[in-house]
Write a protein that holds these residues in place. Structure first.
Motif: not given
Length: 342
Positions: A129-131, A160-165, A266-271
């Motif tokens: 989990i994040g903060k 939720y919008s930052k799940l790839p990160y 350096s990573f491409r983040m998709f939705s």
């Protein structure tokens, strides 16, 4: 009358030793310079920097909650705990009910139970989990941590919008804490059989870079009103490439090692997080393993993960459905079998 002492004059002759030493030193310095220059040509990736520092300390983006005491090395850092597989269950601040359902079914609800599960399967399992800036939610989380001690906290905003990160932060944190053959990303709304997952991960493989999951293809969503809308659809075309469903998939240690070595920007983040990971796997020389046992809608003699595919991206109404599944003998009491697709 005693004779006066004779004064002996010693004429110093030129010594060859200092000259020889200078010559030898000069040759050594020249040889070292030649070898250093040659190494720079042969190994261009090697760089020396005064800022380079190798330590065993975990990255600052990781807050370790479970089993920190007594697990530190001589340098004050946290030792990488060796396991066969690490399972990170992605969860959020609104998912306390889901976590409660998991602890009442297939996941142990105390540190001792987690250790016993690890000893029997080789799997370490923690909630990820994040903060949040909401102090009330953080206080509630701290109370849950004090009671169960089964979290890894990431220093990243839980959105939720930052799940790839969050997913990338998870793999980096898991790698920093655990020396594991596989790192498994799982959602908190699936029914899992850890014993069968252990057998799947323990299989002999000729390829050290493995990406395994329940693989799929499908249309790219270009309508902003849809849940799975992809703003970067123009880069993807009309159909997604082969990638794993998001509820559960695993990356081998060599794959995660490569992810950890790269800079975040350096990573491409998709939705969508599952698409993002799948895109990274296309750029790497990984072996894709497709296992339908990771996406079965009902419990079976070989099912590893059960969720309501394709109706929901997990169990529909997971708090209720998790308990219903666990009461079925085919889910909770059927014997462990080799997890090979039939």
């Amino acid at each position: 009358m005693p004779s006066s002492p004779r004064l002996k004059l010693f004429h110093a002759r030129p010594s060859r030793r200092p000259t020889s030493l200078i010559v030898i030193t000069s040759i050594a310095i020249g040889l070292f310079g030649f070898l250093f220059g040659l190494s720079a040509i042969i190994f261009p990736g090697i760089r020396l920097s005064s800022r380079t520092c190798l330590t065993n300390s975990p990255p600052k983006t990781v807050r370790i909650v479970w089993d920190v005491a007594g697990n530190r090395n001589a340098n004050g850092g946290v030792k990488r705990h060796k396991v066969m597989g690490f399972v990170g269950i992605q969860t959020g601040f609104s998912s306390a009910g889901r976590r409660r359902a998991l602890r009442n079914t297939w996941m142990p609800s105390d540190p001792q139970g987690l250790r016993r599960l690890e000893e029997s399967t080789g799997l370490a399992i923690r909630f990820i989990i994040g903060k949040t800036k909401d102090e009330a939610k953080m206080a509630e989380l701290r109370r849950e941590i004090a009671e169960y001690d089964d979290f890894i906290l990431l220093d990243i905003e839980e959105e939720y919008s930052k799940l790839p990160y969050k997913t990338l932060a998870f793999f980096k944190a898991a790698y920093a804490l655990y020396d594991s053959a596989f790192y498994v990303k799982a959602d908190d709304d699936i029914y899992l059989r850890p014993d069968r997952l252990s057998l799947l991960l323990a299989k002999e493989r000729s390829h050290s870079q493995t990406y395994l999951g329940c693989l799929k293809k499908g249309p790219v969503f270009t309508d902003p009103k849809l849940k799975w809308y992809e703003p970067l659809a123009d880069l993807l075309g009309q159909e997604y490439f082969l990638h794993a469903y998001g509820p559960i998939y695993a990356l081998s240690a060599d794959v995660v090692t490569s992810l950890v070595a790269l800079k975040n920007n350096s990573f491409r983040m998709f939705s969508n997080e599952d698409v993002t990971i799948g895109a990274w796997m296309l750029a790497m020389n990984v072996n894709h393993e497709n296992h339908k046992t990771l996406c079965e809608p009902e419990c079976s003699p070989s099912s590893i993960a059960v969720w309501d595919i394709p109706k929901c991206s997990g169990l529909c109404n997971p708090e209720k459905r998790m308990l219903e599944l666990h009461k079925k003998e085919s889910c909770s009491k059927s014997p462990t079998l080799p997890s090979e697709d039939e």
